[in-house]
Design a protein around this motif. Structure first.
Motif, PDB file in Angstrom:
ATOM      1  N   GLU A   1      16.536  48.159  18.840  1.00 54.75           N
ATOM      2  CA  GLU A   1      15.909  46.961  19.394  1.00 54.75           C
ATOM      3  C   GLU A   1      16.226  46.786  20.878  1.00 54.75           C
ATOM      4  O   GLU A   1      16.558  45.693  21.343  1.00 54.75           O
ATOM      5  CB  GLU A   1      16.317  45.722  18.592  1.00 54.75           C
ATOM      6  N   GLY A   2      16.162  47.865  21.610  1.00 50.11           N
ATOM      7  CA  GLY A   2      16.368  47.841  23.052  1.00 50.11           C
ATOM      8  C   GLY A   2      17.818  47.862  23.513  1.00 50.11           C
ATOM      9  O   GLY A   2      18.079  47.856  24.713  1.00 50.11           O
ATOM     10  N   SER A   3      18.758  47.903  22.590  1.00 52.33           N
ATOM     11  CA  SER A   3      20.189  47.919  22.954  1.00 52.33           C
ATOM     12  C   SER A   3      20.796  49.286  22.667  1.00 52.33           C
ATOM     13  O   SER A   3      20.493  49.913  21.648  1.00 52.33           O
ATOM     14  CB  SER A   3      20.950  46.874  22.142  1.00 52.33           C
ATOM     15  N   ASP A   4      21.675  49.725  23.578  1.00 54.27           N
ATOM     16  CA  ASP A   4      22.421  50.965  23.358  1.00 54.27           C
ATOM     17  C   ASP A   4      23.494  50.715  22.310  1.00 54.27           C
ATOM     18  O   ASP A   4      24.311  49.794  22.447  1.00 54.27           O
ATOM     19  CB  ASP A   4      23.086  51.438  24.657  1.00 54.27           C
ATOM     20  N   CYS A   5      23.493  51.534  21.262  1.00 57.74           N
ATOM     21  CA  CYS A   5      24.471  51.411  20.189  1.00 57.74           C
ATOM     22  C   CYS A   5      25.190  52.728  19.986  1.00 57.74           C
ATOM     23  O   CYS A   5      24.659  53.794  20.312  1.00 57.74           O
ATOM     24  CB  CYS A   5      23.795  50.986  18.881  1.00 57.74           C
ATOM     25  N   ALA A   6      26.386  52.654  19.455  1.00 53.27           N
ATOM     26  CA  ALA A   6      27.176  53.844  19.148  1.00 53.27           C
ATOM     27  C   ALA A   6      27.823  53.643  17.783  1.00 53.27           C
ATOM     28  O   ALA A   6      28.193  52.521  17.421  1.00 53.27           O
ATOM     29  CB  ALA A   6      28.243  54.071  20.207  1.00 53.27           C
ATOM     30  N   TYR A   7      27.965  54.740  17.053  1.00 53.56           N
ATOM     31  CA  TYR A   7      28.599  54.716  15.731  1.00 53.56           C
ATOM     32  C   TYR A   7      29.857  55.566  15.781  1.00 53.56           C
ATOM     33  O   TYR A   7      29.807  56.747  16.138  1.00 53.56           O
ATOM     34  CB  TYR A   7      27.630  55.223  14.666  1.00 53.56           C
ATOM     35  N   VAL A   8      30.974  54.928  15.464  1.00 49.78           N
ATOM     36  CA  VAL A   8      32.290  55.569  15.532  1.00 49.78           C
ATOM     37  C   VAL A   8      32.917  55.483  14.148  1.00 49.78           C
ATOM     38  O   VAL A   8      32.862  54.431  13.499  1.00 49.78           O
ATOM     39  CB  VAL A   8      33.198  54.866  16.574  1.00 49.78           C
ATOM     40  N   TYR A   9      33.535  56.582  13.726  1.00 57.12           N
ATOM     41  CA  TYR A   9      34.141  56.640  12.394  1.00 57.12           C
ATOM     42  C   TYR A   9      35.657  56.651  12.528  1.00 57.12           C
ATOM     43  O   TYR A   9      36.208  57.263  13.429  1.00 57.12           O
ATOM     44  CB  TYR A   9      33.640  57.882  11.645  1.00 57.12           C
ATOM     45  N   SER A  10      36.295  55.956  11.605  1.00 57.24           N
ATOM     46  CA  SER A  10      37.745  55.817  11.655  1.00 57.24           C
ATOM     47  C   SER A  10      38.302  55.900  10.250  1.00 57.24           C
ATOM     48  O   SER A  10      37.601  55.607   9.279  1.00 57.24           O
ATOM     49  CB  SER A  10      38.100  54.467  12.279  1.00 57.24           C
TER      50      SER A  10
ATOM     51  N   PHE B   1      32.070  52.066  12.394  1.00 59.73           N
ATOM     52  CA  PHE B   1      31.917  50.966  13.342  1.00 59.73           C
ATOM     53  C   PHE B   1      30.609  51.152  14.101  1.00 59.73           C
ATOM     54  O   PHE B   1      30.299  52.260  14.541  1.00 59.73           O
ATOM     55  CB  PHE B   1      33.060  50.952  14.362  1.00 59.73           C
ATOM     56  N   CYS B   2      29.886  50.067  14.267  1.00 59.73           N
ATOM     57  CA  CYS B   2      28.707  50.064  15.129  1.00 59.73           C
ATOM     58  C   CYS B   2      29.062  49.227  16.349  1.00 59.73           C
ATOM     59  O   CYS B   2      29.475  48.060  16.216  1.00 59.73           O
ATOM     60  CB  CYS B   2      27.499  49.470  14.401  1.00 59.73           C
ATOM     61  N   LEU B   3      28.931  49.816  17.525  1.00 54.84           N
ATOM     62  CA  LEU B   3      29.232  49.117  18.773  1.00 54.84           C
ATOM     63  C   LEU B   3      27.961  49.007  19.600  1.00 54.84           C
ATOM     64  O   LEU B   3      27.088  49.885  19.547  1.00 54.84           O
ATOM     65  CB  LEU B   3      30.293  49.860  19.576  1.00 54.84           C
ATOM     66  N   ARG B   4      27.866  47.933  20.359  1.00 54.96           N
ATOM     67  CA  ARG B   4      26.708  47.718  21.226  1.00 54.96           C
ATOM     68  C   ARG B   4      27.201  47.512  22.648  1.00 54.96           C
ATOM     69  O   ARG B   4      28.191  46.814  22.872  1.00 54.96           O
ATOM     70  CB  ARG B   4      25.928  46.503  20.734  1.00 54.96           C
ATOM     71  N   LYS B   5      26.487  48.114  23.585  1.00 53.24           N
ATOM     72  CA  LYS B   5      26.853  47.963  25.000  1.00 53.24           C
ATOM     73  C   LYS B   5      26.365  46.610  25.492  1.00 53.24           C
ATOM     74  O   LYS B   5      25.205  46.252  25.289  1.00 53.24           O
ATOM     75  CB  LYS B   5      26.231  49.087  25.830  1.00 53.24           C
ATOM     76  N   ASP B   6      27.273  45.837  26.112  1.00 54.50           N
ATOM     77  CA  ASP B   6      26.878  44.518  26.609  1.00 54.50           C
ATOM     78  C   ASP B   6      26.338  44.615  28.040  1.00 54.50           C
ATOM     79  O   ASP B   6      26.223  45.705  28.612  1.00 54.50           O
ATOM     80  CB  ASP B   6      28.026  43.513  26.491  1.00 54.50           C
TER      81      ASP B   6
ATOM     82  N   GLY C   1      28.253  46.541  30.545  1.00 56.70           N
ATOM     83  CA  GLY C   1      28.439  47.967  30.274  1.00 56.70           C
ATOM     84  C   GLY C   1      29.612  48.260  29.347  1.00 56.70           C
ATOM     85  O   GLY C   1      29.989  49.419  29.176  1.00 56.70           O
ATOM     86  N   ASN C   2      30.204  47.214  28.762  1.00 61.12           N
ATOM     87  CA  ASN C   2      31.330  47.399  27.837  1.00 61.12           C
ATOM     88  C   ASN C   2      30.817  47.569  26.408  1.00 61.12           C
ATOM     89  O   ASN C   2      29.875  46.895  25.995  1.00 61.12           O
ATOM     90  CB  ASN C   2      32.271  46.193  27.884  1.00 61.12           C
ATOM     91  N   TRP C   3      31.476  48.465  25.676  1.00 63.63           N
ATOM     92  CA  TRP C   3      31.119  48.693  24.278  1.00 63.63           C
ATOM     93  C   TRP C   3      31.878  47.696  23.412  1.00 63.63           C
ATOM     94  O   TRP C   3      33.096  47.679  23.395  1.00 63.63           O
ATOM     95  CB  TRP C   3      31.470  50.122  23.865  1.00 63.63           C
ATOM     96  N   LYS C   4      31.124  46.860  22.701  1.00 61.19           N
ATOM     97  CA  LYS C   4      31.705  45.807  21.866  1.00 61.19           C
ATOM     98  C   LYS C   4      31.388  46.089  20.392  1.00 61.19           C
ATOM     99  O   LYS C   4      30.303  46.573  20.058  1.00 61.19           O
ATOM    100  CB  LYS C   4      31.131  44.439  22.236  1.00 61.19           C
TER     101      LYS C   4
END
Length: 198
Positions: free
Chosen positions: A143-152, A169-174, A177-180
């Motif tokens: 939906e127009g946002s940069d997302c990243a998936y991290v496994y732990s 974990f799903c993180l979105r760049k705010d 430019g910070n990954w939250k």
């Protein structure tokens, strides 16, 4: 006569070695206890004193690693309510604004304290947490946002038993430019175990 002197010297040397070894063992345990207390205090201090406004993690993987350090510290040793609040405040800064809206800070604090107490009651602690390698982090646009998936994964001890839990974990760049952290979920070992962790 010479034989008696030799035996006496050997006995004195053996006695000195036994006393010396006992002294070594006694002081070694005391030193290890001090080092353990120092490490706990050092980790807590490092986490609390980190200025996330100026020194925010640069990657989604680094964000999850920091979050894991904080969560591990919740359960690592006996912290009072004020210390838990300090740790939880740092964890809260790593959460996406949408997640914060659904979990106001005061509610988040109560939830963390209740969870920490529950873990203490169950005699549980995180013994180790690791995050997938940078190569296993996946990126997408949602939906127009940069997302990243991290496994732990978390290696947990509870009442003398050990278990391993995997999370995605799903993180979105705010806007800065910070990954939250936007969401996380437990995944089964078949999915989580396929990644390399460090």
């Amino acid at each position: 006569m010479k034989k008696v002197i030799r035996i006496s010297v050997v006995v004195v040397i053996l006695a000195a070695m036994i006393v010396g070894y006992y002294y070594y063992l006694s002081n070694r345990n005391a030193t290890q206890d001090k080092d353990t207390k120092k490490d706990v205090a050092t980790e807590y201090t490092a986490l609390i004193s980190r200025d996330l406004d100026k020194n925010y993690p640069k990657t989604p993987r680094a964000t999850v690693k920091l979050y894991n350090r904080i969560v591990t510290e919740y359960y690592a040793s006996s912290h009072n309510d004020e210390e838990i609040e300090g740790l939880a405040s740092q964890a809260y800064k790593l959460l996406d604004s949408d997640l914060q809206d659904k979990n106001p800070k005061e509610q988040f604090m109560k939830s963390v304290k209740a969870d920490v107490q529950d873990w203490k009651n169950r005699k549980a602690s995180i013994r180790e947490s690791k995050v997938c390698s940078s190569n296993d982090v996946t990126y997408s646009v949602v939906e127009g946002s940069d997302c990243a998936y991290v496994y732990s994964y978390y290696f947990v001890k509870e009442n003398g038993n050990f278990s391993r839990t995997y999370q995605e974990f799903c993180l979105r760049k705010d806007k800065s430019g910070n990954w939250k952290i936007l969401t996380w979920r437990i995944i089964d070992e078949a999915d989580g175990g396929s990644y390399q962790y460090s």
